[in-house]
Design an enzyme around this catalytic site. Sequence first.
Site, PDB file in Angstrom:
ATOM      1  N   GLY A 145      57.039  34.958  67.473  1.00 33.11           N
ATOM      2  CA  GLY A 145      56.336  34.556  65.959  1.00 33.11           C
ATOM      3  C   GLY A 145      55.134  33.832  66.120  1.00 33.11           C
ATOM      4  O   GLY A 145      55.062  33.519  67.143  1.00 33.11           O
ATOM      5  N   THR A 183      55.361  28.304  63.225  1.00 28.25           N
ATOM      6  CA  THR A 183      56.397  28.888  62.476  1.00 28.25           C
ATOM      7  C   THR A 183      57.816  28.098  62.633  1.00 28.25           C
ATOM      8  O   THR A 183      58.817  28.330  61.786  1.00 28.25           O
ATOM      9  CB  THR A 183      56.601  30.462  62.571  1.00 28.25           C
ATOM     10  N   GLU A 189      28.850  32.760  44.745  1.00 27.98           N
ATOM     11  CA  GLU A 189      30.255  32.357  44.362  1.00 27.98           C
ATOM     12  C   GLU A 189      30.459  33.036  43.047  1.00 27.98           C
ATOM     13  O   GLU A 189      31.521  33.478  42.909  1.00 27.98           O
ATOM     14  CB  GLU A 189      30.201  30.781  44.521  1.00 27.98           C
ATOM     15  N   ASP A 238      31.633  36.876  54.754  1.00 27.62           N
ATOM     16  CA  ASP A 238      32.031  38.095  53.920  1.00 27.62           C
ATOM     17  C   ASP A 238      31.641  39.496  54.890  1.00 27.62           C
ATOM     18  O   ASP A 238      32.869  40.290  54.632  1.00 27.62           O
ATOM     19  CB  ASP A 238      31.194  38.279  52.618  1.00 27.62           C
TER      20      ASP A 238
END
Length: 647
Positions: free
Chosen positions: A236, A240, A460, A534
């Site tokens: 995993g 976790t 933003e 972005d």
Amino acid sequence: MTPENNNNKTPKKPKFNAYWIYAVAIMVFIGLQYYNGALHSVSKTTPSQFENFLEQGDIAKVIIVNKSKAQVYLTKEALSKEIHQKKDGNQIVEPSADTPQYEFEFGDLQNFENQIQRAKAEHNLTTSVVYKTENNIWGDLLISLLPFVLLIGIWIFIMRRMSGGGAGGPGGQIFNIGKSRATLFDQNTNVKVSFKDVAGLEGAKEEIQEIVEFLKHPEKYTALGGKIPKGALLVGPPGTGKTLLAKAVAGEAKVPFFSLSGSDFVEMFVGVGASRVRDLFKQAKDKSPAIIFIDEIDAIGRARGKNNFSGGNDERENTLNQLLTEMDGFGTNTNVIVLAATNRADILDKALMRAGRFDRQIYVDLPDVRERKEIFEVHLKPIIKEANIDLEFLSKQTPGFSGADIANVCNEAALIAARKSKKSVEKQDFLDAIDRIVGGLEKKNKIVTPAEKRAIAIHEAGHATASWVLEHAAPLVKVTIVPRGQSLGAAWYLPEERLIVRPNQMLDEMCATLGGRAAEEVIFNEISTGALSDLEKVTRQARAMVTIYGLNDKVGNLTYYDSTGQSEYSFTKPYSEETAKLIDKEISNLIESQYQRAVQLMKDHKEQLIKLGDLLIEKEVIFKDDLEQIFGKRAFGIEENLSPLPA
């Protein structure tokens, strides 16, 4: 405490240390040297005084020692003289026939002999001259042994450093370097972690608990002809709870539990790794039934035959071969179960993953919203918090967080509340902690010019506008232009936890991500470097759509993703140059089409975009309620999953 208890309490005896022997030997050697020197303490004189004594006839005998030192014996008549009775005001020259009364060192032996012969001839003396050679046994022995002592000492020091300073007493590591470094937990060891401390992970806990039951009550399972599993592999993402599950096994199982890391087998000496594997399983078999836990097993379990450009990986492969043999080979003891954990199961050797070695592969995934609530309950127990903390709300505000991340949120919230001198941890402290972990440290003193501040606000606001009007974009929670970490502004979303993602959902997310740069172009008619993260995100998404998920019509239903991890060792691409050009073109077309879509959205909502940017400049932080006042109610999304955050 009563006097009887004081009398019965026996003081602890100091443990024997081999260094005591070395210290005693050195002290005895120094004492002998000092004692010999004290026995032979003789008055010192000078060559000029000796010449005067010789001319006066006071010297009966001169012993020349090692051709460099003269020992002077006086006559009986000279011993009665006042000049020889006291020396330096305190020391009295004792008359003795065995010890000299004076001694001194001279220069050239030939000149010294000529001086004595000349004085004897001039004054008609009967002084005798004797030659003697003395040997310092202890000093010579020390000088001869010193190089060997230094070499042995340096060798022991290096061996202790390379063997990691393990147990076994001084120098014992040299002979224990091939021994296992596993930590043993048994019924005498107090391990406080239990299955109650493992929140969520219900399926994984059931599998692990069953393994503990196998060892406690084997007849329950073997009565029907079944065999106890030989191993279970926990797989995993990081954080976790794989190691936590193993700790719970150590706390719950009433059998010996050996715990170590995969890197503990790695050593610079050839054959040490395989030797440690043999020793580990030997110890486990001697204490069977037992459990062995190997954390980060990919350190030694990596697939063989990869990167074999040199012989540097032979030692790791030998260690893996020995592990394979011990887990399922001749003479395998079925009462030893092996647990292992890794987050890189794709690179493990196939022989290690087969049934009979690791019979079970337990996938420990990131927790869902229900499991996150349970994890919050566990980590909030020791924290002094307000009574009305909504755990349901906190679990919904932390999508994609692992158990370790949630533990960090709780700890950061407590630190933030303590920094503000609060008596308990409030809801806002948890929200500030989430912002701190997701966005980074807030930098209120960062110098930002008014023009830059407006550009950041419009950027933003573009993200917020696109996410508000697009159906499948993640719902917005908060927008800020306060610098955090390396970002100058940020928009917080609450993404829907989907198991599968459709193309239109991915395209809406890409369009919302490009909304910031599109807003800059619409308002300022120019773009800036502020959209780096972005562009990185949308490029990764577009490449995944084309090359991994087969969601592009031109490329077709093809994937170039290799789940085995073997492609990372290849120098060739799994497609031709023409296909590479097509992939690059389709990725570019995807991104450009969504960018133009984002530009059109900004033009359609330009008035609201400017209002939102001005509001951001005024408040610096705005929430969902502020967007509702400008855009109205959002037409898409599951509103009940969103709770307005306090300003």
